[in-house]
Design an enzyme around this catalytic site. Sequence first.
Site, PDB file in Angstrom:
ATOM      1  N   TYR A 193      34.810  40.848  28.735  1.00  0.00           N
ATOM      2  CA  TYR A 193      36.128  40.404  28.248  1.00  0.00           C
ATOM      3  C   TYR A 193      36.048  40.007  26.769  1.00  0.00           C
ATOM      4  O   TYR A 193      36.989  40.224  26.018  1.00  0.00           O
ATOM      5  CB  TYR A 193      36.654  39.239  29.099  1.00  0.00           C
ATOM      6  CG  TYR A 193      37.146  39.695  30.460  1.00  0.00           C
ATOM      7  CD1 TYR A 193      38.442  40.168  30.630  1.00  0.00           C
ATOM      8  CD2 TYR A 193      36.313  39.688  31.566  1.00  0.00           C
ATOM      9  CE1 TYR A 193      38.896  40.603  31.871  1.00  0.00           C
ATOM     10  CE2 TYR A 193      36.751  40.118  32.805  1.00  0.00           C
ATOM     11  CZ  TYR A 193      38.048  40.574  32.948  1.00  0.00           C
ATOM     12  OH  TYR A 193      38.486  41.013  34.177  1.00  0.00           O
ATOM     13  N   ARG A 207      47.423  33.800  44.050  1.00  0.00           N
ATOM     14  CA  ARG A 207      47.746  35.182  44.381  1.00  0.00           C
ATOM     15  C   ARG A 207      48.698  35.350  45.564  1.00  0.00           C
ATOM     16  O   ARG A 207      49.834  35.645  45.354  1.00  0.00           O
ATOM     17  CB  ARG A 207      46.475  35.988  44.612  1.00  0.00           C
ATOM     18  CG  ARG A 207      45.762  36.317  43.295  1.00  0.00           C
ATOM     19  CD  ARG A 207      44.727  37.355  43.509  1.00  0.00           C
ATOM     20  NE  ARG A 207      44.465  38.148  42.303  1.00  0.00           N
ATOM     21  CZ  ARG A 207      43.607  39.133  42.248  1.00  0.00           C
ATOM     22  NH1 ARG A 207      42.942  39.490  43.312  1.00  0.00           N
ATOM     23  NH2 ARG A 207      43.419  39.796  41.143  1.00  0.00           N
ATOM     24  N   ARG A 216      52.600  27.233  40.923  1.00  0.00           N
ATOM     25  CA  ARG A 216      52.402  27.979  39.671  1.00  0.00           C
ATOM     26  C   ARG A 216      53.648  27.911  38.784  1.00  0.00           C
ATOM     27  O   ARG A 216      53.541  27.808  37.562  1.00  0.00           O
ATOM     28  CB  ARG A 216      52.077  29.432  40.022  1.00  0.00           C
ATOM     29  CG  ARG A 216      52.026  30.414  38.874  1.00  0.00           C
ATOM     30  CD  ARG A 216      50.719  30.295  38.126  1.00  0.00           C
ATOM     31  NE  ARG A 216      50.593  31.290  37.077  1.00  0.00           N
ATOM     32  CZ  ARG A 216      51.119  31.190  35.863  1.00  0.00           C
ATOM     33  NH1 ARG A 216      51.841  30.126  35.532  1.00  0.00           N
ATOM     34  NH2 ARG A 216      50.916  32.135  34.970  1.00  0.00           N
ATOM     35  N   ASP A 223      39.060  29.743  36.400  1.00  0.00           N
ATOM     36  CA  ASP A 223      38.926  31.170  36.096  1.00  0.00           C
ATOM     37  C   ASP A 223      37.627  31.421  35.357  1.00  0.00           C
ATOM     38  O   ASP A 223      37.152  30.549  34.621  1.00  0.00           O
ATOM     39  CB  ASP A 223      40.116  31.673  35.262  1.00  0.00           C
ATOM     40  CG  ASP A 223      40.170  33.193  35.255  1.00  0.00           C
ATOM     41  OD1 ASP A 223      40.678  33.764  36.234  1.00  0.00           O
ATOM     42  OD2 ASP A 223      39.644  33.807  34.304  1.00  0.00           O
ATOM     43  N   ARG A 248      39.260  34.863  46.082  1.00  0.00           N
ATOM     44  CA  ARG A 248      40.552  34.690  45.434  1.00  0.00           C
ATOM     45  C   ARG A 248      41.617  34.152  46.401  1.00  0.00           C
ATOM     46  O   ARG A 248      42.816  34.388  46.202  1.00  0.00           O
ATOM     47  CB  ARG A 248      41.029  35.998  44.778  1.00  0.00           C
ATOM     48  CG  ARG A 248      40.007  36.667  43.880  1.00  0.00           C
ATOM     49  CD  ARG A 248      39.688  35.857  42.639  1.00  0.00           C
ATOM     50  NE  ARG A 248      40.846  35.499  41.875  1.00  0.00           N
ATOM     51  CZ  ARG A 248      41.394  36.254  40.931  1.00  0.00           C
ATOM     52  NH1 ARG A 248      40.854  37.393  40.630  1.00  0.00           N
ATOM     53  NH2 ARG A 248      42.436  35.848  40.259  1.00  0.00           N
TER      54      ARG A 248
HETATM   55  O1  CP3 Z   1      40.586  31.948  44.784  1.00  0.00           O
HETATM   56  C1  CP3 Z   1      40.919  31.871  43.606  1.00  0.00           C
HETATM   57  O2  CP3 Z   1      41.807  32.578  43.100  1.00  0.00           O
HETATM   58  C2  CP3 Z   1      40.209  30.788  42.841  1.00  0.00           C
HETATM   59  C3  CP3 Z   1      40.284  30.827  41.429  1.00  0.00           C
HETATM   60  C4  CP3 Z   1      39.914  32.110  40.692  1.00  0.00           C
HETATM   61  C5  CP3 Z   1      40.798  32.715  39.749  1.00  0.00           C
HETATM   62  N1  CP3 Z   1      40.112  33.699  39.105  1.00  0.00           N
HETATM   63  C6  CP3 Z   1      42.196  32.304  39.505  1.00  0.00           C
HETATM   64  C7  CP3 Z   1      43.137  33.245  38.865  1.00  0.00           C
HETATM   65  C8  CP3 Z   1      38.721  32.833  40.675  1.00  0.00           C
HETATM   66  C9  CP3 Z   1      37.494  32.652  41.569  1.00  0.00           C
HETATM   67  C10 CP3 Z   1      38.849  33.816  39.658  1.00  0.00           C
HETATM   68  C11 CP3 Z   1      37.770  34.741  39.281  1.00  0.00           C
HETATM   69  C12 CP3 Z   1      38.042  35.827  38.319  1.00  0.00           C
HETATM   70  N2  CP3 Z   1      38.909  35.843  37.261  1.00  0.00           N
HETATM   71  C13 CP3 Z   1      37.329  37.043  38.323  1.00  0.00           C
HETATM   72  C14 CP3 Z   1      36.189  37.399  39.273  1.00  0.00           C
HETATM   73  C15 CP3 Z   1      36.653  37.734  40.629  1.00  0.00           C
HETATM   74  C16 CP3 Z   1      37.392  39.025  40.760  1.00  0.00           C
HETATM   75  O3  CP3 Z   1      38.527  38.992  41.278  1.00  0.00           O
HETATM   76  O4  CP3 Z   1      36.847  40.072  40.361  1.00  0.00           O
HETATM   77  C17 CP3 Z   1      37.847  37.826  37.262  1.00  0.00           C
HETATM   78  C18 CP3 Z   1      37.398  39.230  36.897  1.00  0.00           C
HETATM   79  C19 CP3 Z   1      38.837  37.048  36.585  1.00  0.00           C
HETATM   80  C20 CP3 Z   1      39.607  37.420  35.362  1.00  0.00           C
HETATM   81  C21 CP3 Z   1      41.074  37.366  35.581  1.00  0.00           C
HETATM   82  N3  CP3 Z   1      41.823  36.220  35.727  1.00  0.00           N
HETATM   83  C22 CP3 Z   1      41.983  38.463  35.674  1.00  0.00           C
HETATM   84  C23 CP3 Z   1      41.587  39.925  35.558  1.00  0.00           C
HETATM   85  C24 CP3 Z   1      43.268  37.936  35.884  1.00  0.00           C
HETATM   86  C25 CP3 Z   1      44.603  38.676  35.986  1.00  0.00           C
HETATM   87  C26 CP3 Z   1      44.814  39.339  37.264  1.00  0.00           C
HETATM   88  C27 CP3 Z   1      44.598  38.508  38.527  1.00  0.00           C
HETATM   89  O5  CP3 Z   1      45.532  37.896  39.029  1.00  0.00           O
HETATM   90  O6  CP3 Z   1      43.454  38.498  38.995  1.00  0.00           O
HETATM   91  C28 CP3 Z   1      43.138  36.532  35.970  1.00  0.00           C
HETATM   92  C29 CP3 Z   1      44.226  35.576  36.225  1.00  0.00           C
HETATM   93  C30 CP3 Z   1      44.066  34.689  37.410  1.00  0.00           C
HETATM   94  N4  CP3 Z   1      42.925  34.001  37.748  1.00  0.00           N
HETATM   95  C31 CP3 Z   1      45.080  34.345  38.336  1.00  0.00           C
HETATM   96  C32 CP3 Z   1      44.504  33.447  39.254  1.00  0.00           C
HETATM   97  C33 CP3 Z   1      45.183  32.750  40.408  1.00  0.00           C
HETATM   98  C34 CP3 Z   1      46.524  34.814  38.288  1.00  0.00           C
HETATM   99  C35 CP3 Z   1      47.224  34.080  37.196  1.00  0.00           C
HETATM  100  C36 CP3 Z   1      48.623  33.669  37.512  1.00  0.00           C
HETATM  101  O7  CP3 Z   1      48.894  33.054  38.567  1.00  0.00           O
HETATM  102  O8  CP3 Z   1      49.459  33.928  36.628  1.00  0.00           O
END
Ligand code: CP3
Length: 347
Positions: free
Chosen positions: A153, A31, A40, A77, A27
Amino acid sequence: MTITDTPKLLRVLCGEIETPVPVWMMRQAGRHLPEYLELRARAKNFLDFCYSPAMAAEATLQPVDRYDMDGAILFADILLVLDAMGLGVTFEKGVGPIVETVTAGGGLRRVPVETAAQRLSPVYETVGRVRSKLSSSKTLIGFCGAPWTVALYAIEGRGGTDKSTARIWAYQHAEALDQLLDDLIEVSAHYLASQAQAGADALMLFDSWAEGLPDTVFDRLITRPNAKLIARVRELGVTAPIIAFPRGAGTSLPAFVQSVPANGIGLDTAISPDFVQRAVPRTMAVQGHLDPLLLIAGGQEMEDRVRSILSAYADRPHIFNLGHGIRPETPIAHVERVLEIIRGGGK
Ligand code: CP3
């Protein structure tokens, strides 16, 4: 490509031992980086961001530019697959993802596999853009969610639940759940194959919610679907190395690594290096498992843990990483300190 032209992270996934070890952080894109938050703020919403190749490519490259990471993780995602399959997916600020749920009688084959894979074409464009900008010494990692984690999900409709609805399905609606997993395997395999074709050098399967399952159920929901997905990806002609990440596998890890033909295994925070050394064959690269919360805390304990992880795996292919995703509140200076220790060979 000869072995010396191959990027370090990819060499490790092919069985080489490298010092200093290659490093990236789960991630890492998004973030915690201020440059991500700025980008973003320009996107209409999170899905739009993921489907905008120029922006998604920029987010993918940000942590590599800042930290010189060995790996770039594609900005996308795991829930895009559900969106492409016709379930409504939204991301709400402060809540996280909200997903339209499936019913045991309803199934998920709302659109043909080819249509779903085609709907994800902006992601393949992002991969192509990143690959053309990324140095050849860096590895671009494509990914998808593993079947159970994505199915969760679709059944629960959101994150942060106790997952009991989906886990009851495993007993009460076994056939519907197995069908759901199979549908996800088919679309995910095409999705991964298209990422590889567009230029992803390695692929990772995130089974973030593999934790807490009885061992009998673990085999059906985690081990077999991961193995089946990898087999299907290979059948589609993909040769790129694959990293599996059954987070929270616990005592089911030995059976998982015996049955799932992954090139690398992601390690969570809870599993001990001693257990890993006994459970995971030397032919499989290990990746993990620094606690993202210790990365927030920093200090001597963090430094000691980084060194102990490095020395525990000094005799085998190892990619340094966290045990789960980096948290938004992580101080950049702590990430930099960890990288300094790794690049100094543990000093
Ligand atoms: O390095 C990276 O962040 C690359 C891209 C990436 C995202 N999600 C972007 C994202 C990756 C590899 C993921 C994987 C993901 N997404 C997982 C598996 C990895 C893990 O952390 O367990 C899961 C379970 C998700 C589902 C998901 N997406 C959730 C639960 C959330 C909300 C909470 C959070 O921030 O993790 C997301 C949203 C999300 N995916 C964001 C990002 C950058 C935040 C959204 C925002 O900026 O508003």
